[in-house]
Design a protein around this motif. Sequence first.
Motif, PDB file in Angstrom:
ATOM      1  N   UNK A   1       0.771  -1.242   0.000  1.00 37.36           N
ATOM      2  CA  UNK A   1       0.000   0.000   0.000  1.00 37.36           C
ATOM      3  C   UNK A   1       0.802   1.292   0.000  1.00 37.36           C
ATOM      4  N   UNK A   2       2.127   1.206   0.101  1.00 40.09           N
ATOM      5  CA  UNK A   2       2.932   2.424   0.074  1.00 40.09           C
ATOM      6  C   UNK A   2       4.385   2.074  -0.203  1.00 40.09           C
ATOM      7  N   UNK A   3       5.206   3.111  -0.388  1.00 42.83           N
ATOM      8  CA  UNK A   3       6.634   2.877  -0.637  1.00 42.83           C
ATOM      9  C   UNK A   3       7.308   2.233   0.566  1.00 42.83           C
ATOM     10  N   UNK A   4       6.674   2.292   1.735  1.00 47.68           N
ATOM     11  CA  UNK A   4       7.211   1.609   2.913  1.00 47.68           C
ATOM     12  C   UNK A   4       7.223   0.094   2.724  1.00 47.68           C
ATOM     13  N   UNK A   5       6.374  -0.388   1.808  1.00 50.35           N
ATOM     14  CA  UNK A   5       6.297  -1.818   1.530  1.00 50.35           C
ATOM     15  C   UNK A   5       7.212  -2.222   0.373  1.00 50.35           C
ATOM     16  N   UNK A   6       8.108  -1.348  -0.017  1.00 48.26           N
ATOM     17  CA  UNK A   6       8.939  -1.598  -1.195  1.00 48.26           C
ATOM     18  C   UNK A   6       9.791  -2.854  -1.051  1.00 48.26           C
ATOM     19  N   UNK A   7      10.392  -3.070   0.136  1.00 49.35           N
ATOM     20  CA  UNK A   7      11.239  -4.255   0.332  1.00 49.35           C
ATOM     21  C   UNK A   7      10.423  -5.538   0.186  1.00 49.35           C
ATOM     22  N   UNK A   8       9.222  -5.536   0.746  1.00 50.17           N
ATOM     23  CA  UNK A   8       8.332  -6.693   0.628  1.00 50.17           C
ATOM     24  C   UNK A   8       7.967  -6.934  -0.833  1.00 50.17           C
ATOM     25  N   UNK A   9       7.651  -5.850  -1.545  1.00 45.86           N
ATOM     26  CA  UNK A   9       7.282  -5.975  -2.953  1.00 45.86           C
ATOM     27  C   UNK A   9       8.458  -6.495  -3.785  1.00 45.86           C
ATOM     28  N   UNK A  10       9.660  -6.041  -3.465  1.00 51.48           N
ATOM     29  CA  UNK A  10      10.839  -6.482  -4.213  1.00 51.48           C
ATOM     30  C   UNK A  10      11.014  -7.991  -4.117  1.00 51.48           C
ATOM     31  N   UNK A  11      10.824  -8.558  -2.911  1.00 48.38           N
ATOM     32  CA  UNK A  11      10.938 -10.014  -2.731  1.00 48.38           C
ATOM     33  C   UNK A  11       9.897 -10.751  -3.575  1.00 48.38           C
ATOM     34  N   UNK A  12       8.665 -10.231  -3.558  1.00 43.44           N
ATOM     35  CA  UNK A  12       7.593 -10.858  -4.339  1.00 43.44           C
ATOM     36  C   UNK A  12       7.885 -10.748  -5.828  1.00 43.44           C
ATOM     37  N   UNK A  13       8.300  -9.578  -6.255  1.00 42.50           N
ATOM     38  CA  UNK A  13       8.600  -9.348  -7.667  1.00 42.50           C
ATOM     39  C   UNK A  13       9.739 -10.246  -8.145  1.00 42.50           C
ATOM     40  N   UNK A  14      10.782 -10.386  -7.338  1.00 41.01           N
ATOM     41  CA  UNK A  14      11.911 -11.248  -7.701  1.00 41.01           C
ATOM     42  C   UNK A  14      11.488 -12.713  -7.794  1.00 41.01           C
ATOM     43  N   UNK A  15      10.521 -13.107  -6.963  1.00 37.00           N
ATOM     44  CA  UNK A  15      10.067 -14.500  -6.957  1.00 37.00           C
ATOM     45  C   UNK A  15       9.117 -14.801  -8.108  1.00 37.00           C
ATOM     46  N   UNK A  16       8.254 -13.844  -8.448  1.00 24.76           N
ATOM     47  CA  UNK A  16       7.239 -14.077  -9.483  1.00 24.76           C
ATOM     48  C   UNK A  16       7.703 -13.729 -10.891  1.00 24.76           C
ATOM     49  N   UNK A  17       8.503 -12.679 -11.007  1.00 20.70           N
ATOM     50  CA  UNK A  17       9.011 -12.195 -12.296  1.00 20.70           C
ATOM     51  C   UNK A  17       7.869 -12.024 -13.302  1.00 20.70           C
ATOM     52  N   UNK A  18       7.903 -12.751 -14.411  1.00 21.83           N
ATOM     53  CA  UNK A  18       6.944 -12.540 -15.497  1.00 21.83           C
ATOM     54  C   UNK A  18       5.510 -12.907 -15.118  1.00 21.83           C
ATOM     55  N   UNK A  19       5.339 -13.672 -14.047  1.00 22.23           N
ATOM     56  CA  UNK A  19       3.981 -14.054 -13.640  1.00 22.23           C
ATOM     57  C   UNK A  19       3.252 -12.939 -12.890  1.00 22.23           C
ATOM     58  N   UNK A  20       3.994 -11.928 -12.437  1.00 16.68           N
ATOM     59  CA  UNK A  20       3.370 -10.811 -11.733  1.00 16.68           C
ATOM     60  C   UNK A  20       2.698  -9.888 -12.748  1.00 16.68           C
ATOM     61  N   UNK A  21       1.387  -9.743 -12.606  1.00 14.34           N
ATOM     62  CA  UNK A  21       0.612  -9.017 -13.622  1.00 14.34           C
ATOM     63  C   UNK A  21       0.213  -7.611 -13.199  1.00 14.34           C
ATOM     64  N   UNK A  22      -0.320  -7.453 -11.983  1.00 16.00           N
ATOM     65  CA  UNK A  22      -0.833  -6.153 -11.586  1.00 16.00           C
ATOM     66  C   UNK A  22      -1.030  -6.045 -10.093  1.00 16.00           C
ATOM     67  N   UNK A  23      -1.421  -4.858  -9.654  1.00 14.20           N
ATOM     68  CA  UNK A  23      -1.529  -4.568  -8.226  1.00 14.20           C
ATOM     69  C   UNK A  23      -2.747  -3.696  -7.960  1.00 14.20           C
ATOM     70  N   UNK A  24      -3.442  -3.999  -6.869  1.00 10.85           N
ATOM     71  CA  UNK A  24      -4.524  -3.126  -6.401  1.00 10.85           C
ATOM     72  C   UNK A  24      -4.182  -2.596  -5.026  1.00 10.85           C
ATOM     73  N   UNK A  25      -4.457  -1.326  -4.810  1.00  5.79           N
ATOM     74  CA  UNK A  25      -4.349  -0.715  -3.489  1.00  5.79           C
ATOM     75  C   UNK A  25      -5.328   0.450  -3.440  1.00  5.79           C
ATOM     76  N   UNK A  26      -5.980   0.646  -2.301  1.00  3.33           N
ATOM     77  CA  UNK A  26      -6.872   1.814  -2.180  1.00  3.33           C
ATOM     78  C   UNK A  26      -6.092   3.121  -2.063  1.00  3.33           C
ATOM     79  N   UNK A  27      -4.777   3.005  -1.873  1.00  3.27           N
ATOM     80  CA  UNK A  27      -3.937   4.194  -1.720  1.00  3.27           C
ATOM     81  C   UNK A  27      -3.162   4.432  -3.018  1.00  3.27           C
ATOM     82  N   UNK A  28      -3.868   4.905  -4.020  1.00  6.52           N
ATOM     83  CA  UNK A  28      -3.289   5.014  -5.363  1.00  6.52           C
ATOM     84  C   UNK A  28      -2.071   5.924  -5.425  1.00  6.52           C
TER      85      UNK A  28
END
Length: 304
Positions: free
Chosen positions: A9-36
């Motif tokens: 939901x924010x740039x504070x979650x960047x480290x968490x997102x990086x781990x997910x992105x590195x694990x999923x790579x091309x399978x990661x399609x999109x993201x939803x957050x109420x905090x656009x």
Amino acid sequence: MKIGIIGINSVKDNDCFTLINDALKKDLHGLFSPHSEEIMPICRNYKIKYYSSTNELFDKVDAVYFAGNLKPNFDFALNAIKKSCNLFIEDTSNLSTEEIKHLFKVALEARTFVQLKLSKYFSSIFFNVKDLIINPKLIEISKCYKSLIRSSDYFVEILNNLNIANHHFHSGIKKVSVLSVPVEIIHFSLVQIRVDYDNGAILNMKFNNISTQESNNALFYEAERTFDIDFIKNFAIMQQFIKGQITRQEFSKKNENPLKTELTEFINSCKNINLQNISENPPILKVIQTSQEIIDNLFKINNQ
């Protein structure tokens, strides 16, 4: 396979997102957050599509990764299942037993797969030796911390340890005993948990919260072998008694992101869904329930 994310939901979650992105790579399609506005820097940086509604995301993906605690996004998880999306869930520690049961019931009705994050089982060293551990009678898992930890931390560790025991004991739980040494109302210097199984096997868990050095080890005792696994150093030792002699074999593994292995298995399970991996009462449900009962008992004892 297309996978969406909810819970970042924010740039504070960047480290968490990086781990997910590195694990999923091309399978990661999109993201939803109420905090656009808060999430757009991550979307731009990683070139990932932002969805302004969950329904739009659910229509485009095959599965949804729920980062963080599921409690605030529980209704989104139910809607994702009803939209035929499979779920990968990081944390259920704040959900009630009834909510968890309902989640799996809805998943069974929709013929979708739900997997809970259990990183210790997928750690590089344990995943390397787990199939060598055939019939343990006793498992001892200890973890030392350099600071006091929260109830949610206990839940995650207990859940992971019970999951490992469940894969090796293949038996129901007979009795659980909890011993704690309190420091404050919600903190302990030491927690000792013993789980007795119907087949006579035993799981011992110990959490030391006043250590000068962090450690995380598991010992598996078989009739003629022991396995000593160091989860932090990614190192394991098998000692075996053969013809009056004790042999020693060492295993080491490069430290890799267990989430990558875990998500690979999740994707494979989603692609090969059958009645064995979707159930209203899967084995993991009992593990979750027992973990919550231990947590409730632990803090009930300390509040008396």
